[in-house]
Design a protein around this motif. Structure first.
Motif, PDB file in Angstrom:
ATOM      1  N   SER A 139       0.837  -1.205   0.000  1.00 45.03           N
ATOM      2  CA  SER A 139       0.000   0.000   0.000  1.00 45.03           C
ATOM      3  C   SER A 139       0.875   1.259   0.000  1.00 45.03           C
ATOM      4  N   LYS A 186      -4.671   2.407   2.110  1.00 41.29           N
ATOM      5  CA  LYS A 186      -4.492   2.474   3.575  1.00 41.29           C
ATOM      6  C   LYS A 186      -3.288   1.639   4.006  1.00 41.29           C
ATOM      7  N   THR A 226      -4.591  -4.464   4.671  1.00 47.02           N
ATOM      8  CA  THR A 226      -5.408  -4.561   3.456  1.00 47.02           C
ATOM      9  C   THR A 226      -6.090  -5.930   3.429  1.00 47.02           C
ATOM     10  N   ASP A 261      -4.386  -3.055  -5.193  1.00 46.11           N
ATOM     11  CA  ASP A 261      -3.734  -3.340  -3.907  1.00 46.11           C
ATOM     12  C   ASP A 261      -4.404  -4.579  -3.312  1.00 46.11           C
TER      13      ASP A 261
HETATM   14 MG   LIG Z   1      -1.733  -3.033   2.453  1.00 48.52          MG
END
Ligand SMILES: [Mg+2]
Ligand SMILES: Nc1nc2c(ncn2[C@@H]2O[C@H](COP(=O)(O)OP(=O)(O)OP(=O)(O)O)[C@@H](O)[C@H]2O)c(=O)[nH]1
Length: 213
Positions: free
Chosen positions: A37, A51, A59, A75
């Motif tokens: 991320s 995030k 995540t 992501d």
């Molecule tokens: Mg992540």
């Protein structure tokens, strides 16, 4: 290539709910906490787009971002999160592997590896699995700011050597630091090159994209 615009599109666990596969797509994957991320934020110059957290397992879904209205950056949740229950690890296996093997517009998987460590079995196994599935991938070593260039280079060389036990040639390799904003330009240039060759999947007689599954 410089990113001018980066926007969140959606979060999903189901492949059939993803955006239509009309644009080239690139997925970031790797161990929990490796810096997926953070790298997305650094590459897009947009802090907080994806995030991040000091704690692994941040995540949890397949997150689509649209870049410059022309390509998707994805992501993914990390693998190898020690604290995750067996059930949630199995769930990860199922939905991530399904996403990776069924996404028609996926051009390349970027496998992120922590440059501080010697080759880890879990990363090598994942690369072998991608190879078996015939999925194109490249390697991105992260957190290069955390140790000397000599140490990073030594770990990269060891990883290459391990891969060569199975692969005839090693994929393209990038050394990066999200913290120092280092190594992103070559990744973006490679993406730009692949974007130029993208041919969208064909529509069926009803004007729908025909899924591969
Ligand atoms: Mg992540
Ligand atoms: N020093 C340094 N820290 C980094 C770098 N990239 C990420 N980090 C830190 O590593 C931690 C994890 O980063 P994330 O980007 O959330 O990692 P992730 O791979 O997305 O993790 P999950 O979503 O949990 O799988 C955060 O505390 C980041 O600030 C880097 O290049 N250098």
């Amino acid at each position: 290539m410089e990113v001018k615009k980066a926007e969140f599109v959606c979060s999903n666990t189901r492949v059939d709910k993803l955006p239509a596969p009309t644009l080239p797509e690139y997925a970031f994957i790797g161990r929990s906490n490796v810096g997926k991320s953070s790298l997305i934020n650094a590459m897009t110059n947009k802090k907080g787009l994806a995030k991040t957290s000091q704690k692994p397992g941040k995540t949890q879904l397949i997150n689509h971002f649209i870049i410059d209205d022309t390509w998707y950056l994805v992501d993914l949740p990390g693998y190898g999160f020690a604290k995750a229950s067996k059930t949630s690890r199995n769930e990860w296996e199922k939905f991530i592997r399904r996403y990776l093997t069924h996404r028609d517009n996926l051009q390349c998987v970027f496998v992120l590896v922590d440059s501080r460590h010697e080759p880890q079995k879990i990363d090598l196994d994942f690369c072998y699995w991608l190879g078996e599935c015939g999925l194109p991938f490249m390697l991105v070593f992260t957190k290069a700011d955390k140790q000397s260039a000599v140490k990073s280079d030594a770990n990269v060389a060891k990883f290459k050597k391990s891969l060569l036990q199975w692969f005839e040639e090693v994929p393209q390799i990038f050394l990066t630091s999200a913290e120092k904003k280092m190594g992103h330009e070559p990744i973006l240039d490679t993406i730009a090159e692949v974007n130029g060759r993208f041919v969208p999947p064909e529509l069926d007689g009803n004007g729908q994209f025909q899924p591969r599954f």
